[in-house]
Design a protein around this motif. Structure first.
Motif, PDB file in Angstrom:
ATOM      1  N   ALA A  29       1.633  -5.145   4.957  1.00  0.00           N
ATOM      2  CA  ALA A  29       2.135  -5.556   3.653  1.00  0.00           C
ATOM      3  C   ALA A  29       1.233  -6.643   3.076  1.00  0.00           C
ATOM      4  O   ALA A  29       0.380  -7.216   3.759  1.00  0.00           O
ATOM      5  N   PRO A  40      -4.910  -2.309   5.190  1.00  0.00           N
ATOM      6  CA  PRO A  40      -4.658  -2.384   3.749  1.00  0.00           C
ATOM      7  C   PRO A  40      -3.182  -2.133   3.447  1.00  0.00           C
ATOM      8  O   PRO A  40      -2.446  -1.631   4.303  1.00  0.00           O
ATOM      9  N   THR A  41      -2.764  -2.467   2.246  1.00  0.00           N
ATOM     10  CA  THR A  41      -1.394  -2.162   1.815  1.00  0.00           C
ATOM     11  C   THR A  41      -1.324  -0.671   1.443  1.00  0.00           C
ATOM     12  O   THR A  41      -2.333  -0.061   1.094  1.00  0.00           O
ATOM     13  N   PRO A  42      -0.131  -0.090   1.524  1.00  0.00           N
ATOM     14  CA  PRO A  42      -0.051   1.379   1.377  1.00  0.00           C
ATOM     15  C   PRO A  42      -0.339   1.905  -0.027  1.00  0.00           C
ATOM     16  O   PRO A  42      -0.971   2.948  -0.168  1.00  0.00           O
TER      17      PRO A  42
END
Lengths: 140, 140
Positions: A29, A40-42
């Motif tokens: 997150a 990385p963030t999704p």
């Protein structure tokens, strides 16, 4: 029809291990909500998916056209909305080529074929966002 | 508004290195079109993005609800169309929890909040595909 499969497994905190076709994709997150930069963030992974999808189309088409280049990148910017659910209101692609034998007409045709005919990720995202692109050859 | 940025750089053959927030995501084409399994193919990365997005929502909400679990996974299947551009006609999510203190009502609420309010990736993909989900607790 083909069926694609993926899985994310909770690790610790907000981090997950994604699994896709035998490859591991670490995810985490944003630090503002407890992430620790494990991956990385999704959400922007959507943009990486888009970049890869259209880049491979273009590589394949230019290969068939026998159009050589020294380097090829696709950069993507995505602007998010301010309110939940946060989606991409605008997406900008930038196809960047270097090389001494670049053929502008062939490159434009290859990109257009990807954007209008082949790239499924682009076809999906165009239905929910404003997707624009530009082609840059031998930038300074 | 925030702007997310990513880039893919051609490597060799059909393979690319994706770059997202300082992390490298290797990508390659399907072997049927010249890929050599350097990384996953780009399109199903959409599904990994979806899985991670909703999984982090649920982790965050269940944390605030103080609902403990031993393990948590989100599995995703995506069915592609047969003709170009190949998109996902149907997407199925499966939230799988194990634990001795699972609270069904809290889990259902957390998943519903993600699906209906928070997960931007789901909000986008629902506009272009049939997205269903199920919740599984302590599978055999």
């Amino acid at each position: 029809m083909a069926t694609h499969h993926t899985k994310v497994t909770h690790r610790e905190g907000m981090s997950f291990d994604g699994e896709l076709a035998g490859h591991t994709i670490p995810l985490d997150a944003d630090p503002s909500v407890g992430g620790k930069d494990y991956g990385p963030t999704p959400k922007p992974l959507l943009l990486t998916s888009l970049a890869g999808c259209t880049a491979m189309d273009v590589t394949s088409i230019l290969g068939k056209m026998q159009m050589p280049y020294d380097s090829f990148e696709v950069e993507v910017d995505g602007d998010t909305t301010d309110s939940h659910p946060k989606t991409y209101s605008a997406i900008r692609l930038r196809y960047v080529f270097t090389g001494s034998e670049l053929d502008e007409a062939k490159i434009e045709k290859a990109v257009r074929l990807s954007q209008e005919k082949y790239c499924g990720v682009s076809a999906m995202l165009k239905q929910v966002s404003n997707v624009d692109y530009e082609i840059v050859m031998n930038p300074e």
